[in-house]
Each structure stands twice: as structure tokens, then as C-alpha cells.
Design a protein around this motif. Structure first.
Motif, short mmCIF file in Angstrom:
data_model
loop_
_atom_site.label_atom_id
_atom_site.label_comp_id
_atom_site.label_asym_id
_atom_site.label_seq_id
_atom_site.Cartn_x
_atom_site.Cartn_y
_atom_site.Cartn_z
N SER A 160 1.29 -35.69 19.63
CA SER A 160 2.69 -35.31 19.60
C SER A 160 3.47 -36.07 18.54
N VAL A 161 2.94 -37.19 18.06
CA VAL A 161 3.58 -37.95 16.98
C VAL A 161 3.04 -37.39 15.66
N SER A 162 3.90 -36.78 14.88
CA SER A 162 3.44 -36.09 13.69
C SER A 162 2.87 -37.06 12.66
N GLN A 163 1.85 -36.58 11.96
CA GLN A 163 1.21 -37.34 10.89
C GLN A 163 1.19 -36.50 9.63
N GLU A 164 1.03 -37.17 8.51
CA GLU A 164 0.96 -36.44 7.25
C GLU A 164 -0.32 -35.62 7.21
N ALA A 165 -0.19 -34.37 6.79
CA ALA A 165 -1.35 -33.49 6.71
C ALA A 165 -2.32 -34.01 5.67
N ARG A 189 7.03 -34.76 2.73
CA ARG A 189 5.60 -34.66 3.06
C ARG A 189 5.36 -33.56 4.09
N LEU A 190 4.24 -32.89 3.94
CA LEU A 190 3.82 -31.92 4.95
C LEU A 190 3.26 -32.68 6.13
N MET A 191 3.86 -32.49 7.31
CA MET A 191 3.46 -33.19 8.52
C MET A 191 2.90 -32.17 9.51
N PRO A 229 5.00 -23.63 -2.30
CA PRO A 229 3.80 -23.84 -1.46
C PRO A 229 3.10 -25.15 -1.81
N GLY A 230 2.67 -25.88 -0.76
CA GLY A 230 1.93 -27.11 -0.98
C GLY A 230 2.75 -28.26 -1.52
N TYR A 231 4.07 -28.18 -1.42
CA TYR A 231 4.94 -29.23 -1.92
C TYR A 231 4.54 -30.59 -1.33
N SER A 232 4.57 -31.65 -2.17
CA SER A 232 4.28 -32.99 -1.67
C SER A 232 4.88 -34.02 -2.61
N ARG A 233 5.93 -34.70 -2.11
CA ARG A 233 6.57 -35.80 -2.85
C ARG A 233 6.98 -35.38 -4.26
#
Length: 320
Positions: free
Chosen positions: A79-84, A235-237, A147-151
Motif C-alpha cells: 500500500s506504500v507506493s514505490q517507484e516503478a 516519478r512513476l509510482m 509516456p514514460g516520463y521520469s524526472r
């Protein structure tokens, strides 16, 4: 069952010109808030007009065991989100920039969905329209999808919106139980359509009265979260776990729930379920429960039921 369609006010070139780096940074500071769960009010019927049993399904395209989609990364609930984790399959989720009707830069999340035009993304209704019965004045505008955005990285570039689709049950009534869903058909680019460039598109399973999906995941770009201060929308989480019936005591309310701390900015991110080679959208991040002071109460994250309204929506977008 009515689906409202709205044409983009600007051309592809004009939308791209509006989204300067400064405006994107401003949008990151204004993640779209997930609306609060509305009280039950003793409702005993569904809002869906006949045919109330409309369904739609399609398999994913482009996935294989090596796609490394996030939902397979956690066997137990998380339940605690993490970076994909890094992986080509995660490029099916992206950041969705837009301007509110008042002209404020904002952002949600969205995902590439299998479609006839290979150029469609899936998100929440409140990411495209206020849901307050304001008609054309309530549509958000000038959408840009990454799509796929990251930092700040844009591995597949930017895509602009051509047409927006949302159920009238959302645009007119704000029905978060069954209709906080939306589809966006993007403008094609010279190098091809979204699915061709990214290489993947999620399938879908939209059916009435189904809420329980074991081993699911929800993905998005949260700028805030429940008891979190480290989320910035960059970040994608993801969270992983089983989805359940959010309100089992009410047989007419089939919202989907997953335990996840993601908040504003993750709106519209997909609830994904299925095997590694056939992941499908079964929901989208819609709303959370808050107290009278609008403070979030739990880590529950809700999706509208993806039944007849979702099926009508993707069918309409496929015919556009």
C-alpha cells in the motif's frame, strides 16, 4: 447511454508551443486533486440507462515476459507506493498535462489503451471535465501527454490531444460511482501512432458487478500522498495488491478499492490486472475518502466501476 465528445480548441503545433518548460514546472506544483468520496445518500439504483449490461474487452498488445510491468514486481500487497522499476512495459503510463478552464496548468496520469486508432489513452473523468453540469465551459484544455516520463526525461516524446471523451453521467452529474472515466484520442505524429512508437498498449476488461481482482497494481505520478511528503510528480509510482468491492453492503455501488497512498497527480492512473503477457485496465484512480476538513482519512484509493459507462466510452473512442 451518452458519451460526450469535445474537440481540441488548438492544433498540435499550437499546443506544443504553449507547453514551455516553465509551464510544465508550474503544472507539477498543481497536481489534480482526487475528489472526495461522496456520501451514499441511500442510493438504491444505478445511473446506467439501458443497456445496463454493456461490456467490452480486448487483450493487451506488445507485451511479453520481458516487458517487466510493475504489477508483477510484488507478490504481496503493497500500500506504500514505490517507484516503478525501469522497464519498457512501464512506458504505457505517462504524465498528462492540461490547463483548467480558468487557465491554470495542471497534471494527471493516463495510460495507453488498445484502440482501433492505436492513439488512445485512458484516464479519469475529472482529469478532462469538472463534472458539474457546466457543459462546454467545464472541459479542461490543451492536453499534452508524455509516456514514460521520469524526472524530466521524455523517452517517447510528447503527444497532443485531438478529442476528449467522457460519459455524460460524469460531465453532467459528476457520478464517481460509475462514470469518473475518460478517453483521449491523440494527434498522430510523423513517426507513427502512440502504440507503434511506445510498442505497448494495455488491454481492458470492462464489465458490470466485478470488483475483485487478485494481484493487481495501480500506477501514476502522485505529487502528494497519504502521510507522505516525498512525492513530487516526477516519478512513476505504483502500489500492488488485491482490489475489492469498496462498499460491499450496497449492492448498487460497485466502486473498486485498492490500498494505496498515492494522491493528487495520480488521478487517472490505471488499475491493471492480468498475466504478464496480457495486462488489462480494470479501473482508474478516481477519489479518496476525506473528513469534514478535507483531510484524507485512509490509504484507500477508489476507482469508479468500470462497467457499462467504460464500455460505451471505449466503443465510442474506437469509432472516432
Amino acid at each position: 447511454m451518452v458519451v460526450d465528445v469535445h474537440q481540441s480548441e488548438l492544433t498540435d503545433e499550437q499546443i506544443r508551443a504553449i507547453w514551455t518548460p516553465e509551464r510544465m514546472k508550474e503544472a507539477l506544483r498543481n497536481p489534480e486533486k482526487a475528489p472526495a468520496a461522496r456520501p451514499d445518500r441511500g442510493r438504491t439504483t444505478k445511473s446506467v440507462s439501458p443497456p445496463h449490461d454493456l461490456t467490452a474487452s480486448a487483450p493487451a498488445r506488445g507485451f511479453a515476459a520481458s516487458a517487466n510491468l510493475s504489477q508483477r514486481k510484488a507478490a504481496a500487497g503493497m500500500s506504500v507506493s514505490q517507484e516503478a522499476p525501469a522497464g519498457p512495459g512501464n512506458a504505457i503510463v505517462g504524465k498528462l498535462y492540461f490547463f483548467t478552464p480558468e487557465g491554470e496548468p495542471n497534471h494527471c496520469s493516463a495510460a495507453s489503451i488498445v484502440s482501433a486508432n492505436k492513439n488512445t489513452i485512458w484516464t479519469a473523468g475529472h482529469c478532462v471535465h469538472r463534472g458539474d453540469g457546466s457543459g462546454d465551459a467545464g472541459w479542461n484544455k490543451h492536453f499534452l501527454y508524455v509516456p514514460g516520463y521520469s524526472r524530466g526525461a521524455e523517452p517517447h516524446g510528447e503527444w497532443t490531444a485531438a478529442r476528449l471523451f467522457a460519459p455524460s453521467a460524469w460531465t453532467q452529474d459528476g457520478d464517481a460511482r460509475e462514470a469518473d472515466v475518460a478517453a483521449i484520442v491523440l494527434n498522430p505524429r510523423l513517426d507513427g501512432n502512440l502504440e507503434d512508437v511506445v510498442g505497448f498498449a494495455l488491454g481492458y476488461l470492462f464489465t458490470e458487478n466485478r470488483t475483485d481482482y487478485a494481484g493487481a497494481a495501480v500506477m501514476g505520478y502522485p505529487g502528494e500522498g497519504y502521510q507522505r511528503t516525498d512525492l513530487d510528480g516526477e516519478r512513476l509510482m505504483y502500489c500492488a495488491g488485491d482490489t475489492t468491492d469498496a462498499f460491499p453492503v450496497n449492492p448498487f455501488d460497485d466502486r473498486i478499492k485498492i490500498d494505496c497512498d498515492m494522491g493528487g497527480g495520480a488521478s487517472g492512473g490505471p488499475f491493471v490486472w492480468g498475466p504478464q503477457n496480457d495486462p488489462r485496465i480494470v479501473g482508474a484512480s478516481s477519489h479518496v475518502a476525506v473528513d469534514d476538513a478535507h483531510q484524507r482519512l485512509t490509504d484507500d484509493l477508489f476507482s469508479s466501476e468500470h462497467g457499462s459507462h467504460a464500455a460505451a466510452l471505449i466503443n465510442t473512442a474506437n469509432g472516432a
